[in-house]
Design a protein around this motif. Structure first.
Motif, PDB file in Angstrom:
ATOM      1  N   LEU A 175     -22.766 107.114  41.992  1.00 29.34           N
ATOM      2  CA  LEU A 175     -23.165 106.498  43.566  1.00 29.34           C
ATOM      3  C   LEU A 175     -23.661 107.613  44.313  1.00 29.34           C
ATOM      4  CD1 LEU A 175     -19.569 104.718  44.172  1.00 29.34           C
ATOM      5  CD2 LEU A 175     -21.858 103.568  43.332  1.00 29.34           C
ATOM      6  N   ASP A 176     -23.113 108.976  44.088  1.00 29.37           N
ATOM      7  CA  ASP A 176     -23.720 109.994  45.074  1.00 29.37           C
ATOM      8  C   ASP A 176     -23.430 111.250  44.255  1.00 29.37           C
ATOM      9  OD1 ASP A 176     -24.823 110.939  47.679  1.00 29.37           O
ATOM     10  OD2 ASP A 176     -22.852 111.714  48.012  1.00 29.37           O
ATOM     11  N   THR A 177     -24.478 112.171  44.560  1.00 29.63           N
ATOM     12  CA  THR A 177     -24.149 113.660  44.164  1.00 29.63           C
ATOM     13  C   THR A 177     -24.556 114.607  45.529  1.00 29.63           C
ATOM     14  OG1 THR A 177     -24.737 113.028  41.964  1.00 29.63           O
ATOM     15  CG2 THR A 177     -24.868 115.329  42.358  1.00 29.63           C
ATOM     16  N   SER A 178     -23.691 115.383  45.699  1.00 30.92           N
ATOM     17  CA  SER A 178     -24.125 116.262  46.808  1.00 30.92           C
ATOM     18  C   SER A 178     -23.093 117.594  46.820  1.00 30.92           C
ATOM     19  CB  SER A 178     -23.927 115.589  48.092  1.00 30.92           C
ATOM     20  OG  SER A 178     -22.765 115.147  48.586  1.00 30.92           O
ATOM     21  N   ARG A 179     -23.463 118.561  47.051  1.00 29.50           N
ATOM     22  CA  ARG A 179     -22.726 119.829  47.394  1.00 29.50           C
ATOM     23  C   ARG A 179     -21.698 120.130  46.225  1.00 29.50           C
ATOM     24  NH1 ARG A 179     -22.036 118.356  53.498  1.00 29.50           N
ATOM     25  NH2 ARG A 179     -20.497 117.200  52.586  1.00 29.50           N
ATOM     26  N   GLY A 180     -22.462 120.020  45.168  1.00 27.75           N
ATOM     27  CA  GLY A 180     -21.366 120.512  43.882  1.00 27.75           C
ATOM     28  C   GLY A 180     -20.425 119.541  43.434  1.00 27.75           C
ATOM     29  N   SER A 181     -20.432 118.192  43.929  1.00 23.08           N
ATOM     30  CA  SER A 181     -19.542 116.979  43.748  1.00 23.08           C
ATOM     31  C   SER A 181     -20.344 115.891  43.600  1.00 23.08           C
ATOM     32  CB  SER A 181     -18.519 116.817  44.459  1.00 23.08           C
ATOM     33  OG  SER A 181     -19.112 116.423  45.820  1.00 23.08           O
ATOM     34  N   SER A 182     -19.454 114.781  42.823  1.00 24.55           N
ATOM     35  CA  SER A 182     -20.242 113.585  42.496  1.00 24.55           C
ATOM     36  C   SER A 182     -19.325 112.391  42.717  1.00 24.55           C
ATOM     37  CB  SER A 182     -20.809 113.354  40.917  1.00 24.55           C
ATOM     38  OG  SER A 182     -21.644 114.341  40.748  1.00 24.55           O
ATOM     39  N   LEU A 183     -19.819 111.385  43.181  1.00 25.05           N
ATOM     40  CA  LEU A 183     -19.246 110.150  43.622  1.00 25.05           C
ATOM     41  C   LEU A 183     -19.354 109.092  42.278  1.00 25.05           C
ATOM     42  CD1 LEU A 183     -16.984 109.184  45.552  1.00 25.05           C
ATOM     43  CD2 LEU A 183     -18.842 107.908  46.765  1.00 25.05           C
ATOM     44  N   VAL A 184     -18.595 108.556  41.587  1.00 28.25           N
ATOM     45  CA  VAL A 184     -18.796 108.081  40.209  1.00 28.25           C
ATOM     46  C   VAL A 184     -18.057 106.637  40.406  1.00 28.25           C
ATOM     47  CG1 VAL A 184     -18.468 107.945  37.585  1.00 28.25           C
ATOM     48  CG2 VAL A 184     -19.293 110.103  38.831  1.00 28.25           C
ATOM     49  N   GLU A 185     -18.456 105.728  39.604  1.00 30.33           N
ATOM     50  CA  GLU A 185     -17.780 104.209  39.767  1.00 30.33           C
ATOM     51  C   GLU A 185     -17.603 103.981  38.207  1.00 30.33           C
ATOM     52  OE1 GLU A 185     -18.585 100.563  42.046  1.00 30.33           O
ATOM     53  OE2 GLU A 185     -19.668 100.121  40.095  1.00 30.33           O
ATOM     54  N   LEU A 186     -16.342 103.836  37.989  1.00 34.24           N
ATOM     55  CA  LEU A 186     -16.022 103.485  36.606  1.00 34.24           C
ATOM     56  C   LEU A 186     -15.277 102.054  36.468  1.00 34.24           C
ATOM     57  CD1 LEU A 186     -14.558 106.819  35.274  1.00 34.24           C
ATOM     58  CD2 LEU A 186     -16.696 105.963  34.738  1.00 34.24           C
ATOM     59  N   THR A 187     -15.605 101.287  35.552  1.00 29.65           N
ATOM     60  CA  THR A 187     -15.077 100.042  35.280  1.00 29.65           C
ATOM     61  C   THR A 187     -14.122 100.079  33.977  1.00 29.65           C
ATOM     62  OG1 THR A 187     -16.764  98.760  36.514  1.00 29.65           O
ATOM     63  CG2 THR A 187     -15.241  97.565  34.902  1.00 29.65           C
ATOM     64  N   LEU A 188     -12.972  99.860  34.032  1.00 32.29           N
ATOM     65  CA  LEU A 188     -12.331  99.866  32.706  1.00 32.29           C
ATOM     66  C   LEU A 188     -11.313  98.761  32.422  1.00 32.29           C
ATOM     67  CD1 LEU A 188     -10.891 103.593  33.432  1.00 32.29           C
ATOM     68  CD2 LEU A 188     -12.665 103.010  31.883  1.00 32.29           C
ATOM     69  N   HIS A 189     -11.079  98.398  31.116  1.00 29.83           N
ATOM     70  CA  HIS A 189      -9.878  97.345  31.235  1.00 29.83           C
ATOM     71  C   HIS A 189      -8.257  98.009  30.396  1.00 29.83           C
ATOM     72  CE1 HIS A 189     -12.097  97.448  27.218  1.00 29.83           C
ATOM     73  NE2 HIS A 189     -10.882  97.130  26.836  1.00 29.83           N
ATOM     74  N   SER A 190      -8.612  99.299  30.353  1.00 28.18           N
ATOM     75  CA  SER A 190      -7.466  99.982  29.758  1.00 28.18           C
ATOM     76  C   SER A 190      -6.340 100.225  31.037  1.00 28.18           C
ATOM     77  CB  SER A 190      -8.040 101.422  29.199  1.00 28.18           C
ATOM     78  OG  SER A 190      -6.581 102.310  29.053  1.00 28.18           O
ATOM     79  N   GLY A 191      -5.201 100.432  30.507  1.00 28.95           N
ATOM     80  CA  GLY A 191      -3.991 100.597  31.386  1.00 28.95           C
ATOM     81  C   GLY A 191      -3.226 101.707  31.342  1.00 28.95           C
ATOM     82  N   ARG A 192      -3.973 102.746  30.374  1.00 25.23           N
ATOM     83  CA  ARG A 192      -3.197 103.851  29.981  1.00 25.23           C
ATOM     84  C   ARG A 192      -3.045 104.831  31.122  1.00 25.23           C
ATOM     85  NH1 ARG A 192      -7.073 104.698  24.835  1.00 25.23           N
ATOM     86  NH2 ARG A 192      -6.543 106.963  25.025  1.00 25.23           N
ATOM     87  N   ASN A 193      -2.060 105.447  31.075  1.00 29.56           N
ATOM     88  CA  ASN A 193      -1.575 106.329  31.963  1.00 29.56           C
ATOM     89  C   ASN A 193      -2.611 107.555  32.547  1.00 29.56           C
ATOM     90  OD1 ASN A 193       0.222 107.503  34.182  1.00 29.56           O
ATOM     91  ND2 ASN A 193       0.692 109.116  32.870  1.00 29.56           N
ATOM     92  N   ARG A 194      -2.947 107.545  33.864  1.00 34.02           N
ATOM     93  CA  ARG A 194      -3.990 108.295  34.431  1.00 34.02           C
ATOM     94  C   ARG A 194      -5.284 108.436  33.627  1.00 34.02           C
ATOM     95  NH1 ARG A 194      -1.476 111.999  38.010  1.00 34.02           N
ATOM     96  NH2 ARG A 194      -2.841 113.719  37.863  1.00 34.02           N
ATOM     97  N   ILE A 195      -5.814 107.360  33.217  1.00 34.50           N
ATOM     98  CA  ILE A 195      -6.642 107.507  32.250  1.00 34.50           C
ATOM     99  C   ILE A 195      -8.133 107.607  32.962  1.00 34.50           C
ATOM    100  CG2 ILE A 195      -7.376 104.845  32.973  1.00 34.50           C
ATOM    101  CD1 ILE A 195      -7.511 106.685  29.263  1.00 34.50           C
ATOM    102  N   VAL A 196      -8.510 107.359  33.958  1.00 29.71           N
ATOM    103  CA  VAL A 196      -9.706 107.847  34.757  1.00 29.71           C
ATOM    104  C   VAL A 196      -9.588 109.550  34.868  1.00 29.71           C
ATOM    105  CG1 VAL A 196     -11.061 107.849  36.824  1.00 29.71           C
ATOM    106  CG2 VAL A 196      -9.719 105.836  35.825  1.00 29.71           C
ATOM    107  N   ARG A 197      -8.607 109.951  35.288  1.00 33.48           N
ATOM    108  CA  ARG A 197      -8.489 111.399  35.554  1.00 33.48           C
ATOM    109  C   ARG A 197      -8.597 112.046  34.153  1.00 33.48           C
ATOM    110  NH1 ARG A 197      -6.425 112.706  40.625  1.00 33.48           N
ATOM    111  NH2 ARG A 197      -5.694 111.097  41.711  1.00 33.48           N
TER     112      ARG A 197
END
Length: 257
Positions: A175-197
């Protein structure tokens, strides 16, 4: 569907459920747009039992059980996803004090993650939304360290290996990239613990902020952090439709709730 005269006329049931006025409900029935327990009902004299019969209009489920409550919370960071925390941390009880029913959270968000959490007293629906068998999608927005490249997104959607098995994102976009960081959108159907991280850390971009924006058919919208609202008629219908479809797809494998 009840064949006895003790049932309630279908058009009255629809009107009481807020679908439409009695007259418009009659028209819906005559046009063949109403089903009871999966069967089209076009006779105006039809009676049903609202306690046991399942009704849908144009394929959308209608909530007849008014004892069921469905609430959307924008969970703030620093709150654990439980109704009672034995370690004295801030929990979900403060958000359900104004409801007479005993509400429970559907699934969890870790304490550092904010966003959409469903609270309900409908155990059957909660099972469908939370169980990985039914593959309900969730959409997350993650602020991560580093500038994410398109090839990294391809890796996420192709699949990676974590300590508890393989995982892949259904969709991923920057979604965005600036100053050494990025904004990312993820779509998942998993419910596993802390999965995105864990997924983002595995591809070299640890998460610094995370919010869940969507859960199945529900969207967080403009609801402020720490606020709750009851689902509207359309949202309730979408959830109940999803629940009934899941039950129909797995009639002999439904968990007790």
């Amino acid at each position: 569907m009840s064949d006895s005269a003790e049932g309630v006329r279908l058009q009255k049931v629809l009107a009481n459920a807020g679908v439409a006025s009695r007259r418009v409900s009659e028209q819906l029935i005559v046009e063949g747009r109403v089903r009871v327990n999966g069967e089209v009902v076009s006779e105006l004299g039809s009676r049903i039992d609202p306690a046991t019969d399942l009704v849908d209009v144009d394929g959308q489920a209608v909530q007849l059980d008014t004892s069921k409550r469905y609430v959307l919370l924008n969970k703030p960071t620093g709150v654990v996803s439980t109704m009672r925390d034995d370690r004295g941390r801030r929990d979900l009880t403060e958000f359900v004090r104004d409801f007479d029913e005993r509400l429970y959270n559907v699934g969890r968000l870790d304490a550092e993650t904010s966003g959409l959490l469903v609270l309900t007293n409908d155990g059957e629906l909660a099972n469908v939304l939370a169980h990985p068998r039914y593959g309900v999608t969730k959409v997350y927005i993650a602020r991560v360290t580093g500038e994410v490249q398109p090839k990294t997104l391809a890796t996420l959607t192709r699949g990676i290996e974590l300590e508890d098995g393989p995982i892949r994102a259904d969709k991923a976009r920057i979604l965005d990239t600036s100053r050494g960081s990025s904004l990312v959108e993820l779509t998942l159907h998993s419910g596993r613990n802390r999965i995105v991280r864990r997924m983002m850390a595995a591809v070299g971009h640890p998460v610094t902020e995370l919010v869940r924006r969507q859960f199945g058919p529900l969207h967080l919208g403009t609801l402020q952090a720490g606020r709750v609202r009851e689902l509207d008629k359309v949202e309730r219908g979408a959830l109940l439709t999803l629940s009934r479809q899941a039950a129909a797809d797995a009639p002999g494998d439904k968990e007790a709730s």
